[in-house]
Design an enzyme around this catalytic site. Structure first.
Site, PDB file in Angstrom:
ATOM      1  N   ASP A  80      26.214 -18.640  43.115  1.00  0.00           N
ATOM      2  CA  ASP A  80      26.954 -17.377  43.125  1.00  0.00           C
ATOM      3  C   ASP A  80      27.975 -17.340  44.306  1.00  0.00           C
ATOM      4  OD1 ASP A  80      24.174 -17.669  44.501  1.00  0.00           O
ATOM      5  OD2 ASP A  80      24.830 -15.976  45.715  1.00  0.00           O
TER       6      ASP A  80
ATOM      7  N   GLY B 299      19.909 -22.630  64.252  1.00  0.00           N
ATOM      8  CA  GLY B 299      21.037 -21.782  63.992  1.00  0.00           C
ATOM      9  C   GLY B 299      22.369 -22.219  64.287  1.00  0.00           C
TER      10      GLY B 299
ATOM     11  N   GLN C 102      13.164 -31.611  54.421  1.00  0.00           N
ATOM     12  CA  GLN C 102      14.209 -32.391  54.715  1.00  0.00           C
ATOM     13  C   GLN C 102      15.012 -32.785  53.326  1.00  0.00           C
ATOM     14  OE1 GLN C 102      11.580 -33.387  57.028  1.00  0.00           O
ATOM     15  NE2 GLN C 102      12.542 -31.671  57.929  1.00  0.00           N
TER      16      GLN C 102
ATOM     17  N   ARG D 116      26.311 -24.994  59.724  1.00  0.00           N
ATOM     18  CA  ARG D 116      26.135 -26.217  58.731  1.00  0.00           C
ATOM     19  C   ARG D 116      27.632 -26.701  58.337  1.00  0.00           C
ATOM     20  NH1 ARG D 116      21.723 -23.278  55.322  1.00  0.00           N
ATOM     21  NH2 ARG D 116      19.811 -23.321  56.494  1.00  0.00           N
TER      22      ARG D 116
ATOM     23  N   GLY E  36      19.345 -31.668  52.804  1.00  0.00           N
ATOM     24  CA  GLY E  36      18.718 -30.684  53.470  1.00  0.00           C
ATOM     25  C   GLY E  36      19.000 -29.094  53.400  1.00  0.00           C
ATOM     26  N   ASP E  37      18.374 -28.118  53.137  1.00  0.00           N
ATOM     27  CA  ASP E  37      18.657 -26.673  53.108  1.00  0.00           C
ATOM     28  C   ASP E  37      19.531 -26.382  51.654  1.00  0.00           C
ATOM     29  OD1 ASP E  37      17.982 -26.627  55.883  1.00  0.00           O
ATOM     30  OD2 ASP E  37      19.945 -27.316  56.477  1.00  0.00           O
TER      31      ASP E  37
ATOM     32  N   LYS F  58      14.818 -25.341  49.079  1.00  0.00           N
ATOM     33  CA  LYS F  58      13.786 -25.978  48.495  1.00  0.00           C
ATOM     34  C   LYS F  58      12.546 -24.751  48.783  1.00  0.00           C
ATOM     35  CE  LYS F  58      14.099 -29.168  51.459  1.00  0.00           C
ATOM     36  NZ  LYS F  58      15.110 -29.096  52.017  1.00  0.00           N
TER      37      LYS F  58
ATOM     38  N   ASN G   8      11.148 -29.418  62.154  1.00  0.00           N
ATOM     39  CA  ASN G   8      12.415 -29.345  62.033  1.00  0.00           C
ATOM     40  C   ASN G   8      12.965 -28.919  60.909  1.00  0.00           C
ATOM     41  OD1 ASN G   8      10.910 -31.694  60.310  1.00  0.00           O
ATOM     42  ND2 ASN G   8      12.328 -33.045  60.680  1.00  0.00           N
ATOM     43  N   ALA G   9      12.164 -28.684  59.702  1.00  0.00           N
ATOM     44  CA  ALA G   9      12.578 -28.028  58.530  1.00  0.00           C
ATOM     45  C   ALA G   9      12.484 -26.535  58.741  1.00  0.00           C
ATOM     46  CB  ALA G   9      11.387 -27.960  57.497  1.00  0.00           C
ATOM     47  N   GLY G  10      13.619 -25.774  58.282  1.00  0.00           N
ATOM     48  CA  GLY G  10      13.527 -24.416  58.048  1.00  0.00           C
ATOM     49  C   GLY G  10      13.933 -23.716  56.780  1.00  0.00           C
ATOM     50  N   HIS G  11      13.028 -23.053  56.308  1.00  0.00           N
ATOM     51  CA  HIS G  11      13.050 -22.645  54.831  1.00  0.00           C
ATOM     52  C   HIS G  11      13.169 -21.092  54.914  1.00  0.00           C
ATOM     53  CE1 HIS G  11      11.928 -26.605  53.860  1.00  0.00           C
ATOM     54  NE2 HIS G  11      10.832 -26.422  54.167  1.00  0.00           N
TER      55      HIS G  11
ATOM     56  N   ARG H  83       1.517 -47.156  66.374  1.00  0.00           N
ATOM     57  CA  ARG H  83      -0.160 -46.957  66.480  1.00  0.00           C
ATOM     58  C   ARG H  83      -0.720 -46.397  67.809  1.00  0.00           C
ATOM     59  NH1 ARG H  83      -0.231 -52.830  63.809  1.00  0.00           N
ATOM     60  NH2 ARG H  83       1.501 -52.955  65.246  1.00  0.00           N
TER      61      ARG H  83
ATOM     62  N   THR I   8      16.260 -38.267  59.417  1.00  0.00           N
ATOM     63  CA  THR I   8      15.072 -37.855  60.027  1.00  0.00           C
ATOM     64  C   THR I   8      14.118 -39.155  60.187  1.00  0.00           C
ATOM     65  OG1 THR I   8      13.415 -36.050  60.315  1.00  0.00           O
ATOM     66  CG2 THR I   8      13.877 -36.788  57.913  1.00  0.00           C
TER      67      THR I   8
HETATM   68  P1  GDP Z   1      15.645 -25.238  52.395  1.00  0.00           P
HETATM   69  O1  GDP Z   1      15.260 -25.697  53.642  1.00  0.00           O
HETATM   70  O2  GDP Z   1      15.926 -26.260  51.407  1.00  0.00           O
HETATM   71  O3  GDP Z   1      14.495 -24.479  52.066  1.00  0.00           O
HETATM   72  O4  GDP Z   1      16.762 -24.109  52.483  1.00  0.00           O
HETATM   73  P2  GDP Z   1      17.081 -23.128  53.639  1.00  0.00           P
HETATM   74  O5  GDP Z   1      16.263 -22.067  53.503  1.00  0.00           O
HETATM   75  O6  GDP Z   1      17.539 -23.849  55.058  1.00  0.00           O
HETATM   76  O7  GDP Z   1      18.732 -22.697  53.208  1.00  0.00           O
HETATM   77  C1  GDP Z   1      18.822 -22.205  52.008  1.00  0.00           C
HETATM   78  C2  GDP Z   1      19.412 -20.720  52.043  1.00  0.00           C
HETATM   79  O8  GDP Z   1      19.948 -20.380  50.878  1.00  0.00           O
HETATM   80  C3  GDP Z   1      18.514 -19.720  52.461  1.00  0.00           C
HETATM   81  O9  GDP Z   1      18.999 -18.792  53.186  1.00  0.00           O
HETATM   82  C4  GDP Z   1      17.858 -18.881  51.095  1.00  0.00           C
HETATM   83  O10 GDP Z   1      17.556 -17.876  51.164  1.00  0.00           O
HETATM   84  C5  GDP Z   1      19.352 -19.051  50.435  1.00  0.00           C
HETATM   85  N1  GDP Z   1      19.416 -19.548  48.935  1.00  0.00           N
HETATM   86  C6  GDP Z   1      18.505 -20.192  48.133  1.00  0.00           C
HETATM   87  N2  GDP Z   1      18.835 -19.990  47.053  1.00  0.00           N
HETATM   88  C7  GDP Z   1      20.004 -19.211  46.803  1.00  0.00           C
HETATM   89  C8  GDP Z   1      20.645 -18.976  45.750  1.00  0.00           C
HETATM   90  O11 GDP Z   1      20.755 -19.317  44.635  1.00  0.00           O
HETATM   91  N3  GDP Z   1      21.637 -18.005  46.136  1.00  0.00           N
HETATM   92  C9  GDP Z   1      22.208 -17.582  47.383  1.00  0.00           C
HETATM   93  N4  GDP Z   1      22.994 -16.777  47.783  1.00  0.00           N
HETATM   94  N5  GDP Z   1      21.307 -17.897  48.355  1.00  0.00           N
HETATM   95  C10 GDP Z   1      20.348 -18.896  48.139  1.00  0.00           C
HETATM   96  P1  IMO Z   2      14.990 -28.721  55.709  1.00  0.00           P
HETATM   97  O1  IMO Z   2      13.707 -29.016  55.340  1.00  0.00           O
HETATM   98  C1  IMO Z   2      18.644 -30.243  57.335  1.00  0.00           C
HETATM   99  C2  IMO Z   2      18.630 -33.147  60.457  1.00  0.00           C
HETATM  100  C3  IMO Z   2      18.968 -33.193  61.833  1.00  0.00           C
HETATM  101  C4  IMO Z   2      19.382 -34.363  62.254  1.00  0.00           C
HETATM  102  C5  IMO Z   2      18.639 -35.232  61.540  1.00  0.00           C
HETATM  103  C6  IMO Z   2      17.324 -35.812  62.371  1.00  0.00           C
HETATM  104  O2  IMO Z   2      15.274 -27.201  56.283  1.00  0.00           O
HETATM  105  O3  IMO Z   2      15.889 -29.163  54.622  1.00  0.00           O
HETATM  106  P2  IMO Z   2      15.130 -34.566  63.098  1.00  0.00           P
HETATM  107  O4  IMO Z   2      14.788 -33.486  64.260  1.00  0.00           O
HETATM  108  O5  IMO Z   2      14.646 -34.536  62.099  1.00  0.00           O
HETATM  109  O6  IMO Z   2      14.902 -36.056  64.010  1.00  0.00           O
HETATM  110  O7  IMO Z   2      16.790 -34.841  63.091  1.00  0.00           O
HETATM  111  O8  IMO Z   2      17.984 -34.592  60.459  1.00  0.00           O
HETATM  112  N1  IMO Z   2      17.460 -32.328  59.979  1.00  0.00           N
HETATM  113  C7  IMO Z   2      17.844 -31.318  58.965  1.00  0.00           C
HETATM  114  N2  IMO Z   2      18.962 -31.000  58.293  1.00  0.00           N
HETATM  115  N3  IMO Z   2      17.674 -29.531  57.181  1.00  0.00           N
HETATM  116  C8  IMO Z   2      16.321 -30.019  57.623  1.00  0.00           C
HETATM  117  O9  IMO Z   2      15.198 -29.586  56.913  1.00  0.00           O
HETATM  118  C9  IMO Z   2      16.310 -30.857  58.528  1.00  0.00           C
HETATM  119  N4  IMO Z   2      15.567 -31.499  59.155  1.00  0.00           N
HETATM  120  C10 IMO Z   2      16.198 -32.491  59.807  1.00  0.00           C
HETATM  121  O10 IMO Z   2      19.955 -31.799  61.904  1.00  0.00           O
HETATM  122  O11 IMO Z   2      20.910 -34.280  61.781  1.00  0.00           O
HETATM  123 MG    MG Z   3      16.235 -25.798  55.564  1.00  0.00          MG
END
Ligand code: GDP
Ligand code: IMO
Ligand code: MG
Length: 428
Positions: free
Chosen positions: A332, A301, A223, A304, A12-13, A16, A38-41, A142, A238
Site C-alpha cells: 500500500d 525510534g 531481526q 529507518r 529487519g522490520d 514479521k 532489540n526487536a520491535g514488532h 561460556r 546482530t
Molecule cells: P517487525 O519487526 O518485522 O515485526 O516489523 P515492525 O513492526 O518493526 O515494522 C513493520 C511496521 O509496518 C509496523 O509498524 C507494522 O504495523 C507495519 N505494517 C506491517 N504490515 C504492513 C502493511 O502491509 N502495510 C502497512 N502500511 N503497514 C504495515
Molecule cells: P526486528 O525484530 C531492525 C540492528 C541494529 C544494529 C544491529 C546490531 O524488529 O526486525 P544489536 O542491538 O542487535 O546488537 O544491533 O542490528 N537491529 C535491528 N534492525 N530490526 C530489528 O529487529 C533489529 N534488531 C537489531 O539497528 O544495526
Molecule cells: Mg521491528
C-alpha cells in the site's frame, strides 16, 4: 505435525510481528528462537496498537502458548515491564513459558554495549544498546548467566563473579569506568526469581512432544537474514542467528521437523543502524518513502534508512533459508509512485552479478542495476483478493516472485491484522 518458521528476509522490520500474529490465531505454540529486546514488532489488533520487544507476537493470540526459546537473550526487567503493560491492557499473558536454557542479559552487558559502541567511534555498529552483543559473546565464551542459574543463588553468585572478573578488567582498564560489584548484580537478579519461576520450563522437550502429538508450532525469528551473524552484512549485524537454521538451534528441534519457512519482506527496503545498503535512497527521495511508510524504529525510534526493493537480497534470503513462501508487506505504501525501480542485479567494479558478492568490500562497492516498473495510483488498502488489485500492482508482485524464485503467498496492504491478501494459505 507441522512446524512453520517465520523470519525476516531483509534487514529487519519487515512486518514479521504482524505475520506471526495472523498465523498465531491458528497455531498451538509460538516460539521466539533468537534475539532479545532489540526487536520491535508493531501489531495492530482491532485498531489497538501493540509494541512488542521481547515477547513473541503469539502473546496476542487467544489460544497459542507463547514460548521464549533457549536461543533468546532475556532482560528480565524488560520482560516484566512488557508483561505488565499487556496485562494493564487486558491481555492474558498467563500462558507464557521461558526456556531454562535461555541466557539472561545482566545489567553490566548493557553498560558494555554502550561503552563498546562509543569506543568503536566511526566504526560503530549502531546497536540498539540493549546488551545483545555482549550477552551472546558471554554465551560463546561460556561465562553467560542462564535462566536456570537464577534458581540456585550460590551458583548464580559464582557465575556472576566469574563473568565480572573479565569484565571489570575491561571496564576499568580499557574503558575507564568504575568496577561493577558481583553481589549487587546477583541480588538484583535474585529479585526476579519469584515471578519468573512459574514460567521456567523445559521448552525443548515441550515443543518436540507437541510436534509428536500433531500440534502446530510456529517459530518466530527476530531481526532478519541480512542481520544474521553468519550470513548477514558482518560486522554490521546482530549477534544471533535469525535465519532458518537458527530456529532449530534456538528452539531445540531438528531440521527434518520443519515443514515450511516463510520469509517476510517489504515491497521496498529499510535498514536501521550502520552498514552497507545498496538500494538506499539519500536525500528527499528517501525521506519521502520514510514518511509514506512511517519508517521509524519501534525499539529506538530511529529513522529507518529507506530504499527500493532489492531482488538480489530476496534471492539470497530464499537460498539461505530455503524459503517456501514469501509474505510481501506494505505494498500500500507504494501506491502513487508513477514508476517503481526494482534492483535486479548489482554492478561490482564494472561486472554485473546477480547474486550476493563473496566479500564485504564488493558488497560495499555494489551498485544496484534497476529496472523500472509502472506504478498505480489507486488506494489498495481495502482490497481483500489479488484480483481486486490494480493490474500494475499485480504485475509488481508477480515480478518479485519471478526475480526471487519463491511464490508470494500473502500481500500486506495495511497495518491491521485483517489487512492481508492471501494467495496461498500459509497453513499446512
Ligand atoms: P517487525 O519487526 O518485522 O515485526 O516489523 P515492525 O513492526 O518493526 O515494522 C513493520 C511496521 O509496518 C509496523 O509498524 C507494522 O504495523 C507495519 N505494517 C506491517 N504490515 C504492513 C502493511 O502491509 N502495510 C502497512 N502500511 N503497514 C504495515
Ligand atoms: P526486528 O525484530 C531492525 C540492528 C541494529 C544494529 C544491529 C546490531 O524488529 O526486525 P544489536 O542491538 O542487535 O546488537 O544491533 O542490528 N537491529 C535491528 N534492525 N530490526 C530489528 O529487529 C533489529 N534488531 C537489531 O539497528 O544495526
Ligand atoms: Mg521491528
Amino acid at each position: 505435525m507441522s512446524a512453520i518458521v517465520v523470519l525476516g528476509a531483509q534487514w529487519g522490520d519487515e512486518g514479521k510481528g504482524k505475520a506471526t500474529d495472523q498465523l498465531g490465531q491458528d497455531v498451538d505454540y509460538v516460539v521466539k528462537y533468537n534475539g532479545g529486546n532489540n526487536a520491535g514488532h508493531t501489531v495492530v489488533v482491532n485498531g489497538q496498537k501493540f509494541a512488542l520487544h521481547l515477547l513473541p507476537a503469539g502473546i496476542l493470540s487467544e489460544n497459542a502458548i507463547p514460548v521464549i526459546g533457549n536461543g533468546v537473550v532475556i532482560d528480565v526487567e524488560v520482560l516484566f515491564e512488557e508483561l505488565d503493560e499487556l496485562i494493564a491492557r487486558g491481555v492474558d499473558t498467563s500462558r507464557l513459558l521461558v526456556s531454562s536454557d535461555a541466557h539472561i542479559i545482566p545489567s553490566y552487558n548493557k553498560v558494555l554495549d554502550a561503552v563498546g559502541e562509543r569506543f568503536l567511534g566511526k566504526r560503530q555498529i549502531g546497536t540498539t544498546g540493549r546488551g545483545i552483543g555482549p550477552t551472546y559473546a558471554d554465551k560463546m565464551n561460556r561465562v553467560g548467566i542462564r535462566v536456570q542459574d537464577l534458581l540456585d543463588p550460590s551458583i548464580l553468585q559464582q557465575k556472576v563473579e566469574a563473568a565480572l572478573e573479565q569484565k571489570n578488567a575491561l571496564l576499568v582498564h580499557m574503558y575507564g569506568q568504575e568496577p561493577i560489584d558481583a553481589t549487587t548484580v546477583t541480588q538484583e537478579l535474585l529479585t526476579y526469581v519469584d515471578r519468573l519461576r512459574p514460567m521456567i520450563s523445559n521448552t525443548q522437550y515441550l515443543i518436540n512432544t507437541a510436534l509428536d502429538e500433531g500440534k502446530t508450532v510456529l517459530f518466530e525469528g527476530g531481526q532478519a537474514t541480512m542481520l544474521d551473524i553468519d550470513h548477514g552484512t558482518y560486522p554490521f549485524v546482530t549477534s544471533s542467528s535469525p535465519t532458518a537454521g537458527g530456529a532449530c538451534i534456538g528452539a531445540g528441534v531438528g531440521p527434518t521437523r520443519i515443514d515450511k519457512v516463510i520469509g517476510v519482506t517489504k515491497a521496498y527496503t529499510t535498514r536501521v543502524g550502520e552498514g552497507p545498503f545498496p538500494t538506499e535512497m539519500h536525500g528527499p527521495e528517501g525521506e519521502a518513502l520514510r514518511e509514506r511508510g512511517g519508517e521509524y524504529g519501534a525499539t529506538t525510534g530511529r529513522p529507518r534508512r529507506c530504499g527500493w526493493f532489492d531482488a538480489v537480497v530476496a534471492r539470497y534470503a530464499v537460498q539461505i533459508n530455503g524459503l517456501t513462501d514469501l509474505v510481501v508487506t506494505k505494498l500500500d505504501v507504494l501506491s502513487g509512485y508513477p514508476v517503481i525501480p526494482v534492483c535486479v542485479a548489482y554492478e561490482v567494479d564494472g561486472q554485473r552479478i546477480d547474486h550476493m558478492p563473496m566479500d564485504q568490500t564488493s558488497f560495499h562497492h555494489a551498485k544496484p542495476v534497476y529496472e523500472e516498473l509502472p506504478g498505480w495510483t489507486e488506494d489498495i488498502t481495502g482490497a481483500t483478493t489479488f484480483e481486486e488489485l490494480p493490474a500494475n500492482a499485480r504485475a509488481y508482485i508477480e515480478y518479485i516472485e519471478k526475480l526471487s524464485g519463491c511464490r508470494v503467498s500473502v500481500i500486506g496492504n495495511g497495518p491491521g491484522r485483517e489487512a492481508a491478501i492471501v494467495r496461498h494459505s500459509l497453513q499446512l
